[in-house]
Design an enzyme around this catalytic site. Structure first.
Site, PDB file in Angstrom:
ATOM      1  N   HIS A 169      55.544  90.729  59.578  1.00  0.00           N
ATOM      2  CA  HIS A 169      54.569  89.847  60.217  1.00  0.00           C
ATOM      3  C   HIS A 169      54.970  89.616  61.656  1.00  0.00           C
ATOM      4  O   HIS A 169      56.135  89.344  61.942  1.00  0.00           O
ATOM      5  CB  HIS A 169      54.508  88.497  59.495  1.00  0.00           C
ATOM      6  CG  HIS A 169      53.586  87.524  60.170  1.00  0.00           C
ATOM      7  ND1 HIS A 169      52.223  87.549  59.984  1.00  0.00           N
ATOM      8  CD2 HIS A 169      53.824  86.546  61.064  1.00  0.00           C
ATOM      9  CE1 HIS A 169      51.660  86.612  60.729  1.00  0.00           C
ATOM     10  NE2 HIS A 169      52.618  85.984  61.392  1.00  0.00           N
ATOM     11  N   LYS A 186      50.940  82.973  53.439  1.00  0.00           N
ATOM     12  CA  LYS A 186      50.202  84.246  53.364  1.00  0.00           C
ATOM     13  C   LYS A 186      51.145  85.384  52.990  1.00  0.00           C
ATOM     14  O   LYS A 186      50.786  86.277  52.228  1.00  0.00           O
ATOM     15  CB  LYS A 186      49.501  84.516  54.696  1.00  0.00           C
ATOM     16  CG  LYS A 186      48.321  83.547  54.915  1.00  0.00           C
ATOM     17  CD  LYS A 186      47.690  83.670  56.270  1.00  0.00           C
ATOM     18  CE  LYS A 186      48.451  82.999  57.353  1.00  0.00           C
ATOM     19  NZ  LYS A 186      47.842  82.016  58.183  1.00  0.00           N
ATOM     20  N   ARG A 205      43.581  71.838  61.741  1.00  0.00           N
ATOM     21  CA  ARG A 205      44.639  71.727  62.760  1.00  0.00           C
ATOM     22  C   ARG A 205      44.134  72.164  64.126  1.00  0.00           C
ATOM     23  O   ARG A 205      44.475  71.576  65.150  1.00  0.00           O
ATOM     24  CB  ARG A 205      45.848  72.608  62.362  1.00  0.00           C
ATOM     25  CG  ARG A 205      46.666  72.022  61.225  1.00  0.00           C
ATOM     26  CD  ARG A 205      47.648  73.034  60.683  1.00  0.00           C
ATOM     27  NE  ARG A 205      48.536  73.556  61.691  1.00  0.00           N
ATOM     28  CZ  ARG A 205      49.121  74.768  61.646  1.00  0.00           C
ATOM     29  NH1 ARG A 205      48.898  75.572  60.620  1.00  0.00           N
ATOM     30  NH2 ARG A 205      49.929  75.158  62.596  1.00  0.00           N
ATOM     31  N   ASP A 220      45.463  77.090  53.098  1.00  0.00           N
ATOM     32  CA  ASP A 220      45.898  77.296  54.489  1.00  0.00           C
ATOM     33  C   ASP A 220      44.682  77.454  55.402  1.00  0.00           C
ATOM     34  O   ASP A 220      44.650  76.908  56.503  1.00  0.00           O
ATOM     35  CB  ASP A 220      46.812  78.525  54.586  1.00  0.00           C
ATOM     36  CG  ASP A 220      47.092  78.877  56.037  1.00  0.00           C
ATOM     37  OD1 ASP A 220      47.692  78.042  56.731  1.00  0.00           O
ATOM     38  OD2 ASP A 220      46.688  79.964  56.485  1.00  0.00           O
ATOM     39  N   SER A 230      52.311  77.857  57.082  1.00  0.00           N
ATOM     40  CA  SER A 230      51.049  78.588  57.143  1.00  0.00           C
ATOM     41  C   SER A 230      51.305  80.104  57.098  1.00  0.00           C
ATOM     42  O   SER A 230      50.715  80.835  56.287  1.00  0.00           O
ATOM     43  CB  SER A 230      50.319  78.192  58.433  1.00  0.00           C
ATOM     44  OG  SER A 230      49.282  79.075  58.720  1.00  0.00           O
TER      45      SER A 230
HETATM   46  N1  URA Z   1      49.571  81.796  62.601  1.00  0.00           N
HETATM   47  C1  URA Z   1      49.334  81.307  61.370  1.00  0.00           C
HETATM   48  O1  URA Z   1      49.007  82.044  60.451  1.00  0.00           O
HETATM   49  N2  URA Z   1      49.450  79.983  61.181  1.00  0.00           N
HETATM   50  C2  URA Z   1      49.802  79.123  62.156  1.00  0.00           C
HETATM   51  O2  URA Z   1      49.905  77.939  61.916  1.00  0.00           O
HETATM   52  C3  URA Z   1      50.046  79.647  63.436  1.00  0.00           C
HETATM   53  C4  URA Z   1      49.925  81.002  63.622  1.00  0.00           C
END
Ligand code: URA
Length: 433
Positions: free
Chosen positions: A82, A187, A168, A161, A183
């Site tokens: 990621h 994933k 947010r 999320d 967050s």
């Molecule tokens: N990328 C994400 O997936 N979540 C966040 O909170 C910030 C960047």
């Protein structure tokens, strides 16, 4: 405890229990807790933080809130990556086939670009025919058959999320390390790979401008993954200048293909090797120096390029574009941008350069915007290079004539020149294991 009491507890700086976190997230997803109550909790977390146990607990509830991918008997050799997002970051296109060519399994869900950063799904979509929207069954059968598949994130992945992130975004609570870490990791845990390598970027073109904050974020995410029994590493990489020389979808795909064909494009090649070696080291449990040697070999002997072609053609992409990258469509206007001054490139405002690419048509400012695959920038000069007045700084590729003067002006202002050659900064700052 009631919803009110949980908000008050976090407002007053105490740690929430696992069951309080679970209750809050599940009720929010079910509609039992409303946006203003979740906003209050998010702001309390923003100011008072969360300890590692709370962050892991929040991550787990969000990961469990939707569909989870199970990679079955392949699990032990699965590896994911990621990136926290950058400008010119096309590393997935290189590292995924490199590690797959070495027997690691890549089952990856990627996102689209937004704002000044690009997204892997957009770059893959630039290859004519490539299907990013395969159903779960086809995704898994591709992974089992050829050891690699990259698709766009499924709609059912981590719905908690998704709902919280949208809130947010409108309540000034994005920039919180516990919230960002949970967050991202929710994933990654839901997509089910055993080993996970995080490319955490810092600098002017990164989400985290500050190196210490980036390091803290990296450490928190590594902790979350380890507490969920995953093999984890985070590589901290420099985003004070764009990665490689190409920004924009067709242009970046071409540059990634050049690396796979053996071109050692400075920082890009170095970063691809470092990320691939970290992934192979985790998945195969071998020292990183050994992993690095086989990674470089896989690029040198063409195995990575062969795996790239197999992957792209299996997902419907036309591999004649890989053999002959001149086939990629060119923008109607290719405009040279010149320096107004003489000196060393002292710094590059990489976020601004990302916005220049986005304005040219390569990116989007809202998720529903469409993008122009041919648009973007090819850089001539990067930090540390000497520039004479009138030298070319970059070429702007666009189909939109109306933005040309604005992008030229913004680009020139994003480049700071100095009489003194700046110290070179490292591409890879450190790896956290
Ligand atoms: N990328 C994400 O997936 N979540 C966040 O909170 C910030 C960047």
């Amino acid at each position: 405890m009631t919803t009110y009491e949980i908000i008050k507890k976090k407002r007053d700086g105490a740690s929430l229990t696992d069951s309080e976190i679970t209750y809050f997230i599940e009720e929010y997803l079910n509609g039992g807790i409303c946006d203003y109550q979740m906003s209050a909790l998010l702001m309390a977390i923003y100011f008072n933080g969360m300890d590692d146990r709370e962050i892991s607990s929040l991550t787990k509830v969000m990961a469990d809130s939707g569909e989870k991918i199970s990679l079955g008997e392949l699990y032990d050799i699965t590896v994911d990556k990621h990136s926290t997002g950058g400008v010119g970051d096309k590393t997935t296109l290189v590292v995924a086939p490199v590690v797959a060519s070495l027997g690691c399994v890549v089952a990856k869900m990627s996102g689209r670009g937004l704002g000044f950063t690009g997204g892997t799904v957009d770059k893959l979509s630039a290859i004519p025919g490539y299907r990013v929207d395969m159903c779960g069954k086809e995704f898994l059968s591709t992974v089992k058959r050829i050891g690699i598949s990259v698709v766009s994130q499924s709609d059912n992945l981590t719905p908690a999320d998704k709902k919280i992130y949208a809130l947010r975004d409108t309540t000034a609570t994005v920039e919180s390390i516990p919230l960002i870490a949970s967050s991202i990791m929710s994933k990654k845990l839901a997509t089910g790979s055993k080993s996970i390598v995080l490319d955490v970027k810092y600098g002017s073109g990164a989400f985290m401008k500050d190196i210490l904050k980036a390091e803290l974020l990296a450490q928190k995410m590594v902790n979350i993954g380890k507490s969920a029994n995953r093999n984890m590493a985070a590589v901290l990489t420099n985003m004070d200048k764009p990665l490689g020389f190409a920004i924009g979808n067709n242009l970046e795909v071409i540059e990634a293909i050049e690396v796979l064909k053996g071109e050692m494009i400075s920082d890009l090649y170095e970063e691809c090797v470092a990320l691939s070696a970290t992934m192979v080291s985790l998945a195969k449990k071998i020292p990183v120096s050994e992993a690095e040697a086989i990674v470089m070999d896989s690029i040198r002997n063409g195995a990575a390029l062969d795996k790239f072609k197999e992957w792209i053609s299996t997902q419907g992409g036309d591999i004649s574009y890989i053999d002959n990258t001149d086939k990629f469509e060119k923008a109607k206007y290719i405009v040279e941008v010149y320096s107004n001054d003489t000196g060393y490139v002292n710094s590059m405002n990489t976020e601004q350069i990302g916005f220049c690419a986005s304005l040219s048509g390569a990116g989007r400012s809202r998720y529903e915007d469409s993008i122009d695959f041919a648009a973007g920038l090819i850089l001539d000069k990067k930090t540390g290079d000497f520039v004479n007045k009138g030298d070319r700084l970059c070429c702007l590729h666009t189909n939109n004539k109306s933005i040309i003067e604005e992008v030229k002006d913004r680009y020139v202002r994003a480049i700071e020149l100095s009489n003194k050659k700046p110290e070179t900064s490292k591409t890879i700052y450190k790896t956290i294991w």
